[in-house]
Design a protein around this motif. Structure first.
Motif, PDB file in Angstrom:
ATOM      1  N   ASN A  50       0.827  -1.214   0.000  1.00  0.00           N
ATOM      2  CA  ASN A  50       0.000   0.000   0.000  1.00  0.00           C
ATOM      3  C   ASN A  50       0.858   1.260   0.000  1.00  0.00           C
ATOM      4  N   ILE A  51       1.940   1.219   0.770  1.00  0.00           N
ATOM      5  CA  ILE A  51       2.846   2.380   0.822  1.00  0.00           C
ATOM      6  C   ILE A  51       3.442   2.623  -0.576  1.00  0.00           C
ATOM      7  N   GLU A  52       3.801   1.536  -1.258  1.00  0.00           N
ATOM      8  CA  GLU A  52       4.364   1.681  -2.612  1.00  0.00           C
ATOM      9  C   GLU A  52       3.332   2.265  -3.567  1.00  0.00           C
ATOM     10  N   ARG A  53       2.079   1.794  -3.434  1.00  0.00           N
ATOM     11  CA  ARG A  53       0.996   2.322  -4.295  1.00  0.00           C
ATOM     12  C   ARG A  53       0.792   3.808  -4.009  1.00  0.00           C
ATOM     13  N   LEU A  54       0.824   4.160  -2.728  1.00  0.00           N
ATOM     14  CA  LEU A  54       0.631   5.552  -2.295  1.00  0.00           C
ATOM     15  C   LEU A  54       1.722   6.461  -2.875  1.00  0.00           C
ATOM     16  N   CYS A  55       2.960   6.000  -2.779  1.00  0.00           N
ATOM     17  CA  CYS A  55       4.079   6.819  -3.264  1.00  0.00           C
ATOM     18  C   CYS A  55       4.030   7.003  -4.766  1.00  0.00           C
ATOM     19  N   SER A  56       3.740   5.919  -5.506  1.00  0.00           N
ATOM     20  CA  SER A  56       3.723   6.104  -6.970  1.00  0.00           C
ATOM     21  C   SER A  56       2.498   6.904  -7.412  1.00  0.00           C
ATOM     22  N   ALA A  57       1.407   6.832  -6.644  1.00  0.00           N
ATOM     23  CA  ALA A  57       0.214   7.620  -7.013  1.00  0.00           C
ATOM     24  C   ALA A  57       0.492   9.112  -6.836  1.00  0.00           C
ATOM     25  N   LEU A  58       1.240   9.449  -5.784  1.00  0.00           N
ATOM     26  CA  LEU A  58       1.468  10.868  -5.484  1.00  0.00           C
ATOM     27  C   LEU A  58       2.662  11.477  -6.224  1.00  0.00           C
ATOM     28  N   LYS A  59       3.531  10.635  -6.757  1.00  0.00           N
ATOM     29  CA  LYS A  59       4.759  11.124  -7.411  1.00  0.00           C
ATOM     30  C   LYS A  59       4.482  12.231  -8.448  1.00  0.00           C
ATOM     31  N   PRO A  60       3.500  12.052  -9.336  1.00  0.00           N
ATOM     32  CA  PRO A  60       3.271  13.087 -10.358  1.00  0.00           C
ATOM     33  C   PRO A  60       2.857  14.454  -9.796  1.00  0.00           C
ATOM     34  N   VAL A  61       2.377  14.499  -8.544  1.00  0.00           N
ATOM     35  CA  VAL A  61       1.929  15.792  -7.997  1.00  0.00           C
ATOM     36  C   VAL A  61       2.947  16.380  -6.994  1.00  0.00           C
ATOM     37  N   HIS A  62       4.155  15.796  -7.008  1.00  0.00           N
ATOM     38  CA  HIS A  62       5.303  16.334  -6.259  1.00  0.00           C
ATOM     39  C   HIS A  62       5.028  16.599  -4.775  1.00  0.00           C
ATOM     40  N   PRO A  63       4.801  15.560  -3.996  1.00  0.00           N
ATOM     41  CA  PRO A  63       4.574  15.773  -2.550  1.00  0.00           C
ATOM     42  C   PRO A  63       5.826  16.291  -1.860  1.00  0.00           C
TER      43      PRO A  63
END
Lengths: 165, 86
Positions: A50-63
């Motif tokens: 889930n953490i991996e999914r979360l990180c790749s989902a947010l990558k394009p919006v530059h957290p």
């Protein structure tokens, strides 16, 4: 300052099948509260997948860490999230708080039990129940949390009396 | 004898005071959350209106409210800047 894009943030994570429970002000709004909220608060699942999914989902919006200096070396990746727990972030879509544990609630699994499924804009989202919101607001105990309590408790009562009729 | 009567009266007064205090507490407890919220200053009509909406409509309403606040803040900021420069 631009306004946080609620629908886009929820959509971004839902499309990537990130496990989360919507909590805080936006959950209160979805339950009927009239308070204005500025960010999206989520209690996320702490499994590695889930953490991996979360990180790749947010990558394009530059957290990035909210309020931190821009030259701070911060990479929102699985390693960082695993090493930490709660993150207050700013993204291209606005402010987002990711909580691994919530006072008065616990982690994602406990949050799931205290939540209801809501469908909107084609997404099936877990939203913290009114009872859960009351518990978390009481546990947080900050002034801004306590101010919302009469709203939430009245909504609970209205819902109960609506069911009785 | 007089002393005893005075003691009795004071005891009666005390119980009466205790009873009325208990009553106030009970009444307060009896008051429901909606009444408490109104007393606190919550506009219940806003909540009633929100409950008529679907979750999608509530989310859109929250977004519109936030957009308005942010736009208003920007206007105020711009006005202040103008004031300080002129």
């Amino acid at each position: 300052m631009s306004a946080t894009q609620f629908e886009q943030i929820i959509g971004l994570l839902s499309r990537s099948h990130v496990e989360f429970v919507l909590i805080g002000g936006l959950a209160a709004n979805l339950q009927g509260s009239a308070y204005v909220t500025y960010d999206v608060d989520k209690c996320y699942g702490r499994t590695l997948e889930n953490i991996e999914r979360l990180c790749s989902a947010l990558k394009p919006v530059h957290p990035y860490l909210r309020g931190a200096p821009r030259d701070l070396p911060f990479h929102f990746d699985a390693r960082t999230v695993q090493a930490g727990l709660n993150f207050t972030l700013t993204t291209d879509l606005g402010d987002l708080d990711l909580l691994g544990e919530v006072a008065g609630l616990g982690g994602f699994e406990q949050g799931k039990i205290s939540s209801e499924r809501m469908e909107f804009f084609g997404f099936d989202v877990l939203v913290l129940s009114l009872e859960g919101l009351v518990r978390t607001k009481k546990a947080a105990g900050r002034r801004k949390d306590l101010l919302v309590l009469p709203d939430l408790e009245a909504l609970l009562e209205m819902r109960k009396s609506g069911k009785k009729k | 004898m007089q002393k005893r009567t005075a003691k009795k009266i004071s005891k009666k007064k005390k119980t009466l005071r205790e009873r009325s205090a208990r009553y106030v507490v009970q009444q307060r407890k009896r008051k429901n959350a909606v009444d408490r919220a109104i007393e606190f200053g919550v506009d219940i009509t806003l909540l009633q209106e929100n409950l008529k909406l679907t979750p999608a409509e509530r989310l859109r309403k929250a977004q519109n409210a936030l957009d308005s606040v942010v736009a208003l803040r920007a206007q105020v900021e711009a006005f202040r800047m103008k004031q300080t420069t002129s």
